[in-house]
Design an enzyme around this catalytic site. Structure first.
Site, PDB file in Angstrom:
ATOM      1  N   HIS A 145       0.825  -1.076   0.017  1.00 59.79           N
ATOM      2  CA  HIS A 145      -0.043   0.164  -0.110  1.00 59.79           C
ATOM      3  C   HIS A 145       0.827   1.320  -0.140  1.00 59.79           C
ATOM      4  CE1 HIS A 145       0.717  -0.327   4.340  1.00 59.79           C
ATOM      5  NE2 HIS A 145       0.617   0.888   4.537  1.00 59.79           N
ATOM      6  N   ASP A 165       0.275  -7.666   1.568  1.00 57.21           N
ATOM      7  CA  ASP A 165       0.858  -6.284   1.679  1.00 57.21           C
ATOM      8  C   ASP A 165       2.310  -5.997   1.686  1.00 57.21           C
ATOM      9  OD1 ASP A 165       0.295  -3.409   1.718  1.00 57.21           O
ATOM     10  OD2 ASP A 165       0.110  -3.591   4.039  1.00 57.21           O
ATOM     11  N   SER A 188       4.980   2.530   7.955  1.00 56.74           N
ATOM     12  CA  SER A 188       4.625   1.425   7.162  1.00 56.74           C
ATOM     13  C   SER A 188       5.892   0.870   6.293  1.00 56.74           C
ATOM     14  CB  SER A 188       3.459   1.522   6.464  1.00 56.74           C
ATOM     15  OG  SER A 188       2.430   1.979   6.982  1.00 56.74           O
TER      16      SER A 188
END
Length: 769
Positions: A504, A534, A619
């Site tokens: 993402h 992911d 992230s």
């Protein structure tokens, strides 16, 4: 005790004097026997072993008569001395001083005479003056007996005699008695022997023997005239007598402090007296023998014969004799030892004399001398002070003696104690320092390791930015979330860098801007990405040697509570290289993920939970253990009100499997069984009745559609089948169904499913290839 002739004395005094009298008699008898035996051996005497007193009257009667005679004589002497006691205090003091120094001279003379050959000198001296001696025998009777008593008990009797004899009115007589008290037993023996020789004259022998008996009868009364002065008092009880003795003892203890202030003045008076009498010494030398004692063993004389009083001429002669002795003493010896002891004895004599005078005044109804009373009070106060000083001195002496005896052991003991204390302090300090050092070392090691791991990890963490923010066609919220993130260099081959990040983060853009910790930037290319996991892999080229490859750990060995570090770039480049610390809060978490942001979960992600601070921009960041090795990649966090520090990371072992396929294939091939499903939990009652679902079934999925010729169709699944278990695991929903199927992407083996069809339970095998 009534002893006749109106004389009454206390019973205790009577017994004491009687014992002394009998003792002296026995002593004289033994002495005479010994002398007679020697005379027989020397053929100088015809008498041998004659027992004295065998034919005499009873001892007790003889003692009473002697004591009574002495008391009468004492009373006469006391009456004669009353007139002289009215003299001024200065005369009394001068008389005392003269007596004091004369007594001292006599004592020193006696000490010097002991060193001379007394046998030869005294024998010759006695022969020349025998007539003078015999003419004064009546005066010398009592003195001869006193000499023998004082020789046997010198200190005790001498003090008691001097107590009375040291009166100012009788200083001459005191001098004679003091002279006689200082003579030793050897002098008495020599005198007795000489007299024995003179006894060969027949016309004088009987008289001499009778005089000896008179001496014996007067022995005890003459010994302690200070006690006899009190005999006219009423009989004392035993407690009163003891009290009187204690008072006298206390007065004796302070004797050396009473006349200390006047001794210097007395010395000058004594020197004047000495110079005054020196010219007449040689004239009276022949009269010295008048002071000698005559000893005989004749018991037939009258026992009750009283002592004769001394005349004034005799007193003057005695004074001259003592001055002569003082002169000879100064000429023979320069020694001054004994002055203090004689001074102390003189003090005791004067003290007893004053007490006797006061006692006599009380008996006659007179008041004691005022000066004597003041002196007594001063003595009492001084006695108390001296007692305290004596006690302190005793303590000091004891301590000094103890120290002198045991000081080596005490020093060794003190040294051992000090050594133990020092060693204990040293060991305690060493142990304390060791503990502190251990703690400091542990903290320093922990700190150093943490910092080392953080510094190394920062060199392997980069910032990943895509071009989504420039694309105006995308929603603003989505662009802001995807525009920046973090990545980890997990492999470096030359100048080629392989960076893992979240899918993402890269979005749909192929090119990514990579910024290193030194603020240098390069453009990287996305090699592949997988939305179900992911994860994405970006390849970049850089010759910067500061960029390091991170070490890979093992996520299968994670421990709950294990400390970890999170390194990332929260909120973009401005805060790149941020390090946060935490622990592993949970293991084997299934986290639902919504990839497309349609508010519908798309996948269950297998992850472990951490409590380190994670913010947007973290992230794709690295999660490292205490060894500085990568154990996970940050993937998500729960952003809900009142929820803090709940973040999740993909285990590094799963990451390695995904990135390997992404490097080579650019994608991940997952099994597709060709079905669409609904969750049982979302069915209403009509739908449950349509599929004939038992009421006990609460969780699972219902097959809503089956693709023709798909794996599910080939396996025999039909629309309306309810799957409650898959691969032996309970099936909660469709996310769990997809997770189990995708977990077999590598082996693609058939799995067993438990289903309900038309309300009946059955099992089928679902093919994955």
């Amino acid at each position: 005790m009534d002893i006749g002739k109106k004389h009454v004395i206390p019973k205790s005094q009577y017994r004491r004097k009687r014992r002394e009298f009998f003792h002296n008699e026995d002593r004289e008898e033994n002495l005479n026997q010994h002398q007679d035996k020697q005379n027989i051996d020397n053929t100088t005497s015809k008498k041998a072993d004659k027992q004295i007193h065998k034919d005499s009257i009873d001892k007790h009667e003889r003692f009473k008569n002697s004591l009574s005679s002495h008391l009468e004589q004492r009373n006469r002497d006391v009456n004669e001395n009353k007139a002289e006691e009215s003299k001024s205090n200065q005369d009394s003091k001068s008389a005392y001083n003269r007596d004091h120094y004369l007594t001292d001279d006599v004592s020193k003379k006696q000490n010097s005479l002991d060193s001379v050959d007394q046998d030869t000198e005294k024998s010759k001296y006695y022969e020349q003056n025998s007539e003078a001696t015999l003419s004064t025998k009546s005066t010398d009777k009592v003195e001869s007996t006193d000499m023998r008593k004082l020789s046997s008990d010198k200190n005790k009797v001498g003090h008691e005699e001097q107590h009375v004899l040291s009166k100012p009115s009788e200083h001459d007589k005191e001098t004679r008695i003091d002279f006689e008290s200082s003579r030793t037993d050897s002098d008495s023996s020599m005198q007795t022997e000489k007299i024995k020789k003179d006894s060969s004259d027949g016309n004088k022998s009987s008289n001499l023997k009778s005089e000896v008996i008179s001496d014996k009868s007067n022995t005890v009364p003459k010994l302690s005239e200070s006690d006899d002065e009190v005999n006219n008092q009423k009989p004392l009880t035993l407690p009163e007598e003891q009290k009187l003795k204690r008072q006298q003892s206390q007065n004796e203890q302070t004797k050396t402090y009473t006349y200390g202030d006047s001794e210097q003045n007395d010395k000058s008076n004594y020197e004047n007296d000495l110079s005054h009498h020196m010219p007449s010494i040689s004239d009276d030398k022949d009269n010295v023998m008048r002071e000698n004692h005559i000893v005989d063993d004749n018991p037939d004389n009258d026992i009750n014969t009283p002592s004769l009083s001394k005349t004034d001429d005799d007193r003057k002669l005695d004074e001259k004799i003592h001055v002569e002795d003082k002169h000879k003493q100064n000429a023979d010896s320069s020694e001054t030892v004994g002055y203090q002891s004689q001074s102390s004895a003189s003090h005791r004599i004067t003290e007893k004399r004053n007490n006797a005078i006061n006692d006599h005044d009380k008996l006659n109804g007179q008041k004691p001398n005022a000066k004597t009373s003041a002196n007594n009070n001063q003595k009492k106060a001084t006695s108390k002070l001296n007692k305290g000083r004596a006690t302190n001195n005793n303590y000091s002496d004891i301590l000094k003696k103890f120290w002198m005896m045991y000081w080596p052991k005490l020093v060794i003991l003190m040294g051992i104690i000090i050594l133990i204390v020092i060693l204990n302090a040293i060991f305690n300090n060493v142990n304390k320092n060791d503990r502190m050092n251990d703690n400091n070392d542990a903290d320093a090691q922990k700190y150093t390791t943490t910092m080392k791991n953080a510094n190394n990890t920062v060199k392997s963490v980069v910032t990943v930015e895509n071009e989504t923010s420039k694309d105006s066609s995308l929603p603003k919220d989505k662009a802001s979330q995807d525009e920046v993130g973090s990545g980890v260099v997990y492999k470096k081959s030359g100048d080629t860098l392989y960076i893992v990040t979240n899918a993402h983060v890269v979005g749909d853009k192929e090119n990514q801007k990579i910024t290193f910790s030194n603020n240098k930037s390069v453009v990287g290319k996305v090699l592949g990405k997988d939305k179900w996991s992911d994860l994405a892999v970006v390849k970049a080229t850089s010759s910067d040697s500061s960029v390091k490859e991170i070490a890979i750990g093992d996520s299968n060995n994670l421990v709950l509570g294990e400390p970890i570090l999170v390194v990332g770039n929260p909120l973009g480049v401005d805060f790149k290289g941020t390090v946060t610390e935490g622990i592993i809060s949970g293991l084997n978490r299934n986290v639902p993920i919504d990839f497309d942001k349609d508010n519908k979960y798309d996948m269950l992600m297998k992850a472990f939970q951490i409590d380190a601070s994670v913010n947007p921009g973290n992230s794709g960041g690295a999660v490292v253990n205490r060894e500085g090795k990568l154990i996970g990649v940050v993937a998500a966090k729960i952003s809900m009100p009142n929820v803090e520090n709940m973040s999740f990371a993909i285990p590094v072992n799963e990451v390695q499997k995904i990135v390997k396929d992404l490097e080579t294939k650019g994608k991940i091939d997952y099994p597709d069984v060709g079905v669409k499903m609904k969750n049982i939990a979302s069915l209403n009652s009509f739908e449950r009745q349509a599929v004939k679902l038992p009421g006990k079934v609460k969780n699972g999925v219902v097959v809503d559609q089956v693709d023709n010729n798909g794996l599910a169709d080939q396996s025999g699944l039909k629309k309306g089948d309810v799957i409650t278990e898959l691969d032996g695991k309970l099936l909660e929903d469709d996310l769990r169904f997809r997770q189990i199927i995708f977990s077999h992407k590598d082996d693609l083996k058939s799995i067993t499913a438990k289903i309900y069809r038309d309300g009946k339970e059955k099992e089928i095998n679902i093919k994955l290839k």
